[in-house]
Design a protein around this motif. Structure first.
Motif, mmCIF file in Angstrom:
data_model
loop_
_atom_site.group_PDB
_atom_site.id
_atom_site.type_symbol
_atom_site.label_atom_id
_atom_site.label_comp_id
_atom_site.label_asym_id
_atom_site.label_seq_id
_atom_site.Cartn_x
_atom_site.Cartn_y
_atom_site.Cartn_z
ATOM 1 N N UNK A 50 0.842 -1.198 0.000
ATOM 2 C CA UNK A 50 0.000 0.000 0.000
ATOM 3 C C UNK A 50 0.881 1.254 0.000
ATOM 4 N N UNK A 51 2.032 1.149 0.662
ATOM 5 C CA UNK A 51 2.954 2.279 0.728
ATOM 6 C C UNK A 51 3.455 2.732 -0.630
ATOM 7 N N UNK A 52 3.519 1.812 -1.606
ATOM 8 C CA UNK A 52 3.952 2.199 -2.948
ATOM 9 C C UNK A 52 3.034 3.270 -3.529
ATOM 10 N N UNK A 53 1.750 3.180 -3.156
ATOM 11 C CA UNK A 53 0.782 4.131 -3.709
ATOM 12 C C UNK A 53 0.876 5.506 -3.063
ATOM 13 N N UNK A 125 -4.677 -10.658 4.671
ATOM 14 C CA UNK A 125 -4.060 -9.671 3.776
ATOM 15 C C UNK A 125 -5.119 -8.783 3.133
ATOM 16 N N UNK A 126 -6.242 -9.375 2.720
ATOM 17 C CA UNK A 126 -7.305 -8.597 2.078
ATOM 18 C C UNK A 126 -7.958 -7.615 3.044
ATOM 19 N N UNK A 127 -8.136 -8.037 4.293
ATOM 20 C CA UNK A 127 -8.717 -7.133 5.301
ATOM 21 C C UNK A 127 -7.772 -5.955 5.554
ATOM 22 N N UNK A 128 -6.479 -6.260 5.754
ATOM 23 C CA UNK A 128 -5.499 -5.195 5.985
ATOM 24 C C UNK A 128 -5.404 -4.271 4.779
ATOM 25 N N UNK A 129 -5.438 -4.848 3.587
ATOM 26 C CA UNK A 129 -5.349 -4.077 2.356
ATOM 27 C C UNK A 129 -6.484 -3.070 2.250
ATOM 28 N N UNK A 130 -7.709 -3.508 2.507
ATOM 29 C CA UNK A 130 -8.874 -2.620 2.393
ATOM 30 C C UNK A 130 -8.808 -1.481 3.408
ATOM 31 N N UNK A 131 -8.372 -1.799 4.634
ATOM 32 C CA UNK A 131 -8.265 -0.760 5.668
ATOM 33 C C UNK A 131 -7.170 0.241 5.321
ATOM 34 N N UNK A 132 -6.027 -0.257 4.857
ATOM 35 C CA UNK A 132 -4.896 0.611 4.529
ATOM 36 C C UNK A 132 -5.184 1.499 3.316
ATOM 37 N N UNK A 134 -8.145 2.680 2.543
ATOM 38 C CA UNK A 134 -8.985 3.740 3.100
ATOM 39 C C UNK A 134 -8.124 4.746 3.858
ATOM 40 N N UNK A 135 -7.198 4.224 4.655
ATOM 41 C CA UNK A 135 -6.278 5.061 5.429
ATOM 42 C C UNK A 135 -5.502 6.001 4.517
ATOM 43 N N UNK A 136 -4.929 5.446 3.448
ATOM 44 C CA UNK A 136 -4.093 6.234 2.542
ATOM 45 C C UNK A 136 -4.896 7.272 1.770
ATOM 46 N N UNK A 137 -6.081 6.896 1.324
ATOM 47 C CA UNK A 137 -6.911 7.826 0.540
ATOM 48 C C UNK A 137 -7.343 9.030 1.365
ATOM 49 N N UNK A 138 -7.372 8.874 2.687
ATOM 50 C CA UNK A 138 -7.705 9.997 3.581
ATOM 51 C C UNK A 138 -6.445 10.717 4.045
#
Length: 506
Positions: A50-53, A125-132, A134-138
């Motif tokens: 997610x950090x790559x984004x 991984x999918x649960x963490x991915x979805x939360x992260x 959302x975190x990054x987009x905010x």
């Protein structure tokens, strides 16, 4: 008030560096032991993915600081409001883009990690991915409010908030893991804390600084100006992500999450190493940048370059030498014997980072002269080449070979930049290397001697580890003090006095 903000902000930066390093040294092994190698590796791998984004902010946060400071200096309130309105339009598109890319990755996680993740790990991984996501987009647009504060030279409040957040996070991480929480709990915690910090910074911006965001006139060319200014910041962000974080993605494709965890520990140690350099450089670089705007002789410019570089190297080489001598035992006591390979990963990374960390002033000269495009293109080209090559290297050989590949391209960039620094930055590089060579020779001699003596002592013994570390430190101080310049001795004395005065006041 301005001086208090600058001094207070600088002091809080040092506190933040101290906290992240010292607390991190204690917290990291606790997290690893609580989660286990496999889950910790999954946690860092998805976090890195997610950090790559995060590079998709296109350097906007730094651009906000520069433009807001410029409008404030010109007392152009209308221009500032209009700029911020345009910036937040760009942030909205960035958040949408992150959501689209994140969703695409989410639905392809099964394919990406089909060879390495179990069904249970994939679900986590999918649960963490979805939360992260959302975190990054905010968080990315939320970071603009911190940028506005800095543009207004309001450093203290945001930094205090950040320090409180870090301390609170550390306490809550321990509490969550003690009561049986997992990696998902840590991701949820970070998301909640990020939202709270953004909310507080919004209050600071609108209620205390009285900033307004208003579209006075839609200006297409302003978008172009913003992107043009952000281009090289964006490029360097890509380089940073590809250079180290991308390795976790590559390793995750071919190896287990436990191996990803070992790699992550090596990267963490490398980041700690770099933070010591950044702490020292921040003292000198503002003054150094001011020097470059004046027409000063090459000798004076090179003198400053050498002064800064030698002081940074004195600290870095001490840490590097200590890590060579007792690093294996340190890793053993810190995170356990199963992470022994992290010692070798971190050591190679530290060696590769040393010339880069010690030559920051040369890059500031290029920045002041608006000559960053050459290095930006070079870094981007070498990093992309190294990344492509490392994919094949990791698959065919292993993690260590991947790290060697990355470090090779790091050192190649340093080699190529030498004539450019000489020609464009007006630095006498031949004299520079002549002046810093004694520091390297002294450190090598001390390190070789202690490695030899250490071979006769028992390994994984805490008392031996402490004793050798102490004696090495004394030896290093005595030897280096002999080759230090008067300026370096004076700087050391002043630094000790400032630290003593700070402790005495407390």
């Amino acid at each position: 008030m301005k001086i208090n903000q600058l001094k207070g902000g600088a002091a809080l930066s040092y506190i933040n560096i101290f906290l992240t390093n010292i607390v991190g040294l204690f917290l990291t092994p606790f997290i690893i032991r609580s989660l286990g190698s496999a889950e910790y590796g999954l946690y860092t791998m998805i976090g890195a993915l997610v950090g790559y984004m995060s590079v998709l902010d296109f350097g906007l946060n730094n651009t906000v600081i520069r433009y807001v400071a410029k409008y404030k200096a010109n007392n152009d309130k209308k221009g500032e409001e209009n700029f911020l309105a345009h910036s937040f339009i760009m942030y909205i598109f960035i958040s949408i883009l992150i959501g689209i890319i994140g969703t695409a990755i989410y639905f392809n996680l099964d394919k990406i990690y089909s060879e390495t993740l179990s069904i249970e790990q994939m679900n986590m991984a999918k649960i963490m991915m979805s939360i992260l996501i959302l975190n990054l987009s905010i968080s990315l647009p939320g970071g603009a409010f911190t940028g506005i504060c800095y543009g207004y030279e309001e450093f203290i409040l945001p930094k205090v908030v950040n320090i409180i957040r870090y301390v609170l996070r550390s306490v809550l991480v321990v509490a969550i893991l003690v009561y049986g929480g997992d990696a998902i709990g840590l991701v949820v915690l970070d998301t909640i804390l990020n939202l709270v910090v953004i909310f507080i910074n919004i209050i600071i911006v609108f209620k205390i600084l009285k900033v307004k965001i208003k579209m006075h006139k839609f200006n297409k060319s302003l978008f172009g100006d913003i992107l043009k200014f952000s281009l090289w910041i964006f490029s360097f962000a890509i380089v940073h992500q590809l250079r180290w974080q991308f390795g976790q993605f590559i390793i995750g494709l071919y190896y287990s999450t436990s191996i990803v965890a070992i790699y992550a520990v090596g990267i963490t140690l490398g980041n700690y190493y770099g933070s010591f350099s950044n702490a020292i450089a921040s003292v000198f670089l503002p003054k150094a940048i001011q020097m470059t705007v004046k027409e000063i002789p090459q000798k004076e410019l090179t003198d400053t370059f050498i002064k800064i570089s030698r002081i940074i190297l004195i600290v870095l080489l001490y840490i590097l030498g200590a890590f060579v001598i007792v690093g294996k035992d340190f890793v053993f006591f810190w995170v356990g014997d199963e992470y022994h390979l992290a010692y070798y990963y971190a050591l190679v990374i530290m060696i590769g980072l040393t010339p880069i960390l010690s030559q920051g002033f040369a890059n500031n000269i290029l920045e002041a002269k608006n000559l960053m495009s050459y290095r930006g293109k070079l870094l981007l080209g070498l990093t992309i080449s190294g990344t492509i090559l490392s994919v094949f290297i990791a698959k065919r050989y292993g993690v260590m070979e991947l790290i060697f590949t990355v470090v090779f391209f790091l050192l190649l960039e340093r080699l190529i930049m030498i004539p450019y620094y000489k020609e464009k930055a007006n630095l006498d590089m031949k004299r520079y290397y002549k002046e810093i060579t004694p520091l390297f020779l002294a450190t090598i001699l001390i390190t070789v001697l202690y490695v030899f003596l250490n071979s006769f002592l028992p390994e994984k013994n805490l008392y031996v580890f402490i004793l050798v570390s102490f004696i090495y430190s004394i030896t290093y101080i005595i030897v280096i003090q002999k080759i230090m310049t008067d300026y370096e001795r004076s700087f050391l004395k002043k630094s000790i006095k400032k630290i003593s005065a700070t402790i005495y006041k407390k």
